[in-house]
Design a protein around this motif. Structure first.
Motif, mmCIF file in Angstrom:
data_model
loop_
_atom_site.group_PDB
_atom_site.id
_atom_site.type_symbol
_atom_site.label_atom_id
_atom_site.label_comp_id
_atom_site.label_asym_id
_atom_site.label_seq_id
_atom_site.Cartn_x
_atom_site.Cartn_y
_atom_site.Cartn_z
ATOM 1 N N ARG A 154 0.821 -1.200 0.000
ATOM 2 C CA ARG A 154 0.000 0.000 0.000
ATOM 3 C C ARG A 154 0.862 1.260 0.000
ATOM 4 O O ARG A 154 1.818 1.362 0.753
ATOM 5 C CB ARG A 154 -0.919 0.016 1.220
ATOM 6 C CG ARG A 154 -2.272 -0.625 0.948
ATOM 7 C CD ARG A 154 -3.214 -0.473 2.101
ATOM 8 N NE ARG A 154 -4.555 -0.914 1.707
ATOM 9 C CZ ARG A 154 -5.503 -1.254 2.562
ATOM 10 N NH1 ARG A 154 -5.266 -1.214 3.863
ATOM 11 N NH2 ARG A 154 -6.677 -1.637 2.135
ATOM 12 N N ASP B 163 -3.526 0.633 10.030
ATOM 13 C CA ASP B 163 -4.707 -0.011 9.475
ATOM 14 C C ASP B 163 -5.418 -0.791 10.575
ATOM 15 O O ASP B 163 -4.794 -1.356 11.468
ATOM 16 C CB ASP B 163 -4.309 -0.954 8.336
ATOM 17 C CG ASP B 163 -3.964 -0.197 7.065
ATOM 18 O OD1 ASP B 163 -4.726 0.707 6.709
ATOM 19 O OD2 ASP B 163 -2.939 -0.515 6.448
ATOM 20 N N LEU C 231 -6.632 -2.620 -3.290
ATOM 21 C CA LEU C 231 -5.606 -2.298 -2.303
ATOM 22 C C LEU C 231 -5.638 -0.824 -1.908
ATOM 23 O O LEU C 231 -5.365 -0.473 -0.760
ATOM 24 C CB LEU C 231 -4.230 -2.653 -2.889
ATOM 25 C CG LEU C 231 -3.025 -2.713 -1.963
ATOM 26 C CD1 LEU C 231 -3.199 -3.785 -0.906
ATOM 27 C CD2 LEU C 231 -1.757 -2.967 -2.786
ATOM 28 N N GLU C 232 -5.998 0.050 -2.849
ATOM 29 C CA GLU C 232 -5.942 1.499 -2.638
ATOM 30 C C GLU C 232 -7.282 2.152 -2.981
ATOM 31 O O GLU C 232 -7.367 2.976 -3.890
ATOM 32 C CB GLU C 232 -4.852 2.118 -3.528
ATOM 33 C CG GLU C 232 -3.522 1.386 -3.579
ATOM 34 C CD GLU C 232 -2.568 1.812 -2.464
ATOM 35 O OE1 GLU C 232 -3.031 2.443 -1.503
ATOM 36 O OE2 GLU C 232 -1.368 1.515 -2.576
ATOM 37 N N SER D 16 -12.349 5.959 0.902
ATOM 38 C CA SER D 16 -12.000 5.016 1.963
ATOM 39 C C SER D 16 -13.104 4.812 2.978
ATOM 40 O O SER D 16 -13.101 3.817 3.704
ATOM 41 C CB SER D 16 -10.743 5.509 2.691
ATOM 42 O OG SER D 16 -10.997 6.744 3.342
ATOM 43 N N ARG E 22 -11.602 0.597 3.130
ATOM 44 C CA ARG E 22 -10.176 0.266 3.087
ATOM 45 C C ARG E 22 -9.868 -1.017 3.857
ATOM 46 O O ARG E 22 -9.164 -1.895 3.360
ATOM 47 C CB ARG E 22 -9.391 1.452 3.652
ATOM 48 C CG ARG E 22 -7.883 1.308 3.640
ATOM 49 C CD ARG E 22 -7.267 2.573 4.238
ATOM 50 N NE ARG E 22 -5.830 2.473 4.323
ATOM 51 C CZ ARG E 22 -4.993 2.718 3.321
ATOM 52 N NH1 ARG E 22 -5.475 3.054 2.143
ATOM 53 N NH2 ARG E 22 -3.695 2.625 3.479
ATOM 54 N N LEU F 131 -2.547 -7.292 2.011
ATOM 55 C CA LEU F 131 -1.951 -5.985 1.713
ATOM 56 C C LEU F 131 -0.886 -6.068 0.634
ATOM 57 O O LEU F 131 -0.175 -5.094 0.387
ATOM 58 C CB LEU F 131 -1.363 -5.367 2.984
ATOM 59 C CG LEU F 131 -2.374 -5.061 4.092
ATOM 60 C CD1 LEU F 131 -1.679 -4.397 5.279
ATOM 61 C CD2 LEU F 131 -3.504 -4.174 3.577
#
Length: 404
Positions: free
Chosen positions: A16, A23, A277-278, A282, A314, A328
Motif C-alpha cells: 500500500r 490499518d 488495495l488502494e 476510503s 479500506r 496488503l
C-alpha cells in the motif's frame, strides 16, 4: 482457481502506498454513538440493505434541504428510477461506441504535451483527462472559457468541512453558501460551466445527464449539485486512482511488464487489484432507518434505528477471510470466492454501486497503457495527503520525466 500457468503474485511485502496511520483489523465496533464496520461481510450487508439503511448525508442549510437530493443521496423508489434512467450513459456499449474514440484522442493529446515538454505533473494530466471525460457524459461541454479542471479542483480541495456529515458535495455547497471564497468558486463554476450547458440543452437536448435532468424538471441549482456530485464521484476519484496506479506500476517492473503485455482483460484485472488495495473513497457513512443486526464471528451486533455507521472500505477490502492471505500485497490473480469482485468494495455495492465503474476503469486503462509505454522515470516522491472533506487520499507533485 490458480493453476501452474497463472502468473505468480509478484510481491510478498505490503504494497500500500496510501497508508494514513495504522490499518484496522476487520470487525464491528461501537465507538461513542457511531458504529464502525470494518469487515467485508458487514460492510457488504449494509450496502445491500437499502430497505433498512439510508445514506448518511445530513445538512441543516435551508437552501440545500429545499432541493431534490443528488442521485447518490437518494434512496428507495426515487433512487431506483433515477439509476435506471441514467444507466444508459455508462453501459459498456455506450462507452465503446460513444466515448472510446474521444478518450483515445484526449489521451494522445496529453501524451504529446508530455513528450514536447519532457516532463509533467501526472496529477495535472490525470485531472484534465478525468474532467473532460466526465464532462462529456454529464453534458458540461459549453464552458465560456477553458480551465474547468482548475475550477473544480479549487472548489473541491478546500478544507474545513465536517466529514461526519458523510456528504462532501452537499457539505461543500452548504459551506460555499456561508463563506465568501466558497461562494465565489461555486458561482464561477456555475456561471462559466454549468449555466451555459443548461442553456444549450434547453434549446437542444442531447444524450447526457444534464438533458435528462432538465427533462425531469430539475432547476439550475439542483443541476449544479448533480454536477458537483459527478465531479466528486467521477472526476476526482479517477484522478487519484491514475496517480496511485502509475505509482505502483512505475516502481515495480514485473507487474508493469504484465500490464503492458496483457490484453484488456488482464490489464483490467491488474487495475482492479490496485483499486482493491488502494480504494480512493476510503469511508462511507450510513444511517439505520430500522433496527439492523450485523453478525461478525460468533457475535451478533444489534444496531438500533437512528444509529450512524461508518463503513471502512479500506479495511473491508483487506479482509483476509475473503480476499485470502497477504491481503496488503498486490496480487492480480487472487483466488476470490464467488460473488467477490476483483476490486472488492471499491466501487461500492448494492443499490448505490458506482454506475460509472466500467467507464472509470476503461478511461484509466486507455491512459495508463499509453503512458506506461513510454520510457519514464519519476522525479522525486509524490506528495501524499488526505482530504478530510472527501475522505480520500490525494496525490500531488507527481512529476514524471521522459528519458531515452
Amino acid at each position: 482457481m490458480i493453476t501452474e500457468s497463472t502468473p505468480r503474485c509478484p510481491f510478498h511485502e505490503p504494497e500500500r502506498k496510501t497508508g494514513f496511520g495504522s490499518d484496522h483489523e476487520p470487525g464491528v465496533e461501537l465507538q461513542g454513538d457511531v458504529w464502525h464496520l470494518r469487515s467485508y461481510a458487514a460492510v457488504k450487508q449494509v450496502l445491500r440493505d437499502s430497505g433498512r439503511v439510508r445514506q448518511g448525508a445530513t445538512t441543516d442549510n435551508f437552501l440545500v434541504t429545499r432541493l431534490r437530493p443528488a442521485v447518490i443521496f437518494q434512496d428507495g423508489e426515487e433512487h431506483r428510477e433515477q439509476r435506471t434512467a441514467i444507466a444508459r450513459f455508462f453501459t459498456p456499449k455506450t462507452v465503446q461506441d460513444k466515448h472510446h474514440a474521444f478518450i483515445d484522442h484526449l489521451t494522445e493529446r496529453l501524451i504529446v504535451r508530455l513528450l514536447r515538454a519532457g516532463q509533467a505533473d501526472l496529477s495535472d494530466l490525470s485531472m484534465e483527462l478525468s474532467v473532460e471525460v466526465a464532462a462529456r457524459v454529464v453534458g458540461l461541454t459549453d464552458s465560456l472559457q477553458p480551465g474547468m479542471d482548475r475550477r473544480i479542483d479549487e472548489l473541491l480541495s478546500g478544507g474545513g468541512v465536517n466529514s461526519e456529515t458523510g456528504a462532501g458535495t452537499l457539505a461543500r455547497l452548504q459551506s460555499a453558501m456561508t463563506q465568501s471564497k466558497g461562494l465565489l468558486q461555486m458561482s464561477s463554476f456555475y456561471r462559466i460551466d454549468v449555466r451555459p450547458a443548461i442553456q444549450a440543452r434547453r434549446k437542444k437536448p442531447q444524450e447526457d445527464v444534464i438533458s435528462h435532468l432538465l427533462g425531469r424538471g430539475y432547476n439550475d441549482l439542483e443541476i449544479l449539485v448533480e454536477c458537483l456530485t459527478y465531479a466528486t464521484a467521477g472526476m476526482v476519484t479517477t484522478r487519484e486512482f491514475i496517480g496511485v496506479a502509475a505509482w505502483h506500476l512505475l516502481e515495480n517492473d514485473e507487474v508493469r511488464g504484465q500490464y503492458l503485455a496483457g490484453d484488456r482483460t488482464e490489464r483490467h484485472r491488474i487495475l482492479h487489484e490496485i483499486l482493491r488495495l488502494e480504494p480512493v473513497a476510503s469511508t462511507l457513512w450510513r444511517k439505520a432507518s430500522e433496527d439492523v443486526t450485523i453478525e461478525h464471528g460468533d457475535a451478533a451486533h444489534h444496531i438500533p434505528a437512528g444509529a450512524r455507521m461508518i463503513l471502512d472500505i479500506r479495511t473491508a477490502n483487506a479482509d483476509a477471510s475473503v480476499v485470502g492471505d497477504d491481503p496488503l500485497t498486490l496480487c492480480p490473480h487472487r483466488a476470490l470466492p464467488i460473488g467477490v469482485q476483483a476490486q472488492a468494495l471499491s466501487f461500492g455495492d448494492g443499490a448505490h454501486r458506482c454506475p460509472g465503474a466500467f467507464l472509470a476503469i476503461h478511461e484509466r486503462d486507455v491512459f495508463l497503457h499509453r503512458l506506461l509505454g513510454l520510457l519514464l522515470r519519476t522525479v522525486g516522491t509524490p506528495e501524499l495527503t488526505f482530504n478530510e472533506m472527501l475522505m480520500s487520499y490525494e496525490i500531488r507533485d507527481f512529476i514524471v520525466e521522459v528519458h531515452e
